[in-house]
Design an enzyme around this catalytic site. Structure first.
Site: not given
Ligand SMILES: NC(=O)c1ccc[n+]([C@@H]2O[C@H](COP(=O)([O-])OP(=O)(O)OC[C@H]3O[C@@H](n4cnc5c(N)ncnc54)[C@H](OP(=O)(O)O)[C@@H]3O)[C@@H](O)[C@H]2O)c1
Length: 276
Positions: A46, A51
């Protein structure tokens, strides 16, 4: 190596019953952590554009001995790129950073209802799936109202809704809604990140009865709810521990005891959280 069961999504693809979260790893840490996790048996990874570690995740997948077709790489559309054309362009940037021909699961990270453009993004995601650039499309942090709007305006339901879910926020109503619609629930912050959940004496008692750790009890609770947790760990020992939850079973009393506590949301409220 631990082998993980899978769920079949509403589009017919398989999703491993547990995955690895990668926030807040940087590229170098994500490359190390994902490479090690794949060796241990993780098959669901994930990440998200926000991010800022898609490059590291992609490097790990490329370097791994695990065949590409066995790995489910998830990434997510950031809020600043909501809109039809913006979504197509943002996806291409993510795919290039990941260095992949296709992405296995692509999610709208947050609904941003005030901006009001998630349906436009959804139309672009449907097209990406039709073109074979994405295997499965889904959402994250969506409420029943947001999902019903996607269904009403496009006729296409998400395969997955990734939501904050842990024993402090068991999400009974939202999970029941998902079940009714055939949407798979993924759990983020599954170990209750940043809280002291894992120090709870009830979890210690249940863990002791099974000869496992409190973290394993919590992850087992998710899988028995039918939800797919994506615990984050950069530590090889904790990664191994978190994966090893398919060899014991919690009974009904234990399932109730795990979540019998005051409710507490740790992350943003989907109706108001704005993340770009
Ligand atoms: N869609 C969204 O909006 C959203 C929001 C938040 C998170 N996520 C995703 O969900 C993933 C997981 O959520 P999260 O990172 O918020 O929380 P989490 O997985 O509940 O907790 C992670 C924390 O727990 C520690 N930990 C991991 N395994 C452990 C164990 N067995 N025993 C004790 N401590 C342990 C980790 O440290 P070590 O690394 O040192 O092990 C880390 O500090 C994220 O990485 C991200 O991929 C998505």
């Amino acid at each position: 190596m631990i082998s993980i069961p899978t769920h079949t999504l509403n589009d017919g693809t398989a999703l491993p019953a547990l995955g690895l979260g990668t926030w807040p790893m940087d590229d170098a840490e994500a490359e190390r952590a994902v490479h090690g996790a794949l060796e241990l048996g993780y098959r669901l990874i994930d990440t998200a554009a926000n991010y800022r570690n898609e490059t590291g995740v992609g490097r790990a997948v490329a370097r791994s001995d695990v065949p590409r077709e066995e790995i489910v790489v998830t990434t997510k559309l950031p809020g600043r790129h909501h809109g039809y054309e913006e979504t197509l362009a943002s996806f291409e940037e993510s795919r290039a950073r990941l260095g992949l021909d296709h992405v296995d699961l692509y999610l709208i990270h947050w609904p941003l209802p005030r901006a009001g453009r998630y349906v436009d993004s959804w139309r672009a995601m449907i097209e990406l799936r039709e073109e074979g650039l994405v295997r499965s499309i889904g959402v994250s942090n969506f409420t029943p109202g947001h999902i019903e709007r996607l269904e009403r305006e496009t006729g296409v339901l998400p395969s997955v809704n990734q939501i904050e879910l842990h024993p402090l926020l068991p999400q009974e109503e939202l999970r029941a809604f998902h079940t009714g619609k055939g949407v798979l629930t993924e759990s983020y912050s599954p170990l209750g990140r940043g809280s002291n959940l894992l120090a709870d004496p009830v979890l210690a008692r249940v863990a002791g009865a099974h000869g496992v750790t409190p973290g394993q009890v919590v992850l087992r609770w998710h899988t028995q709810l039918g939800a797919v947790p994506v615990p984050k760990s950069a530590d090889p020992e904790r990664q191994r521990e978190n994966l090893d939850v398919f060899g014991f079973e919690l009974d009904a009393d234990e399932m109730r005891a795990v979540a019998d506590r005051a409710r507490r949301r740790l992350g943003g409220d989907p109706e108001s959280h704005e993340e770009f």
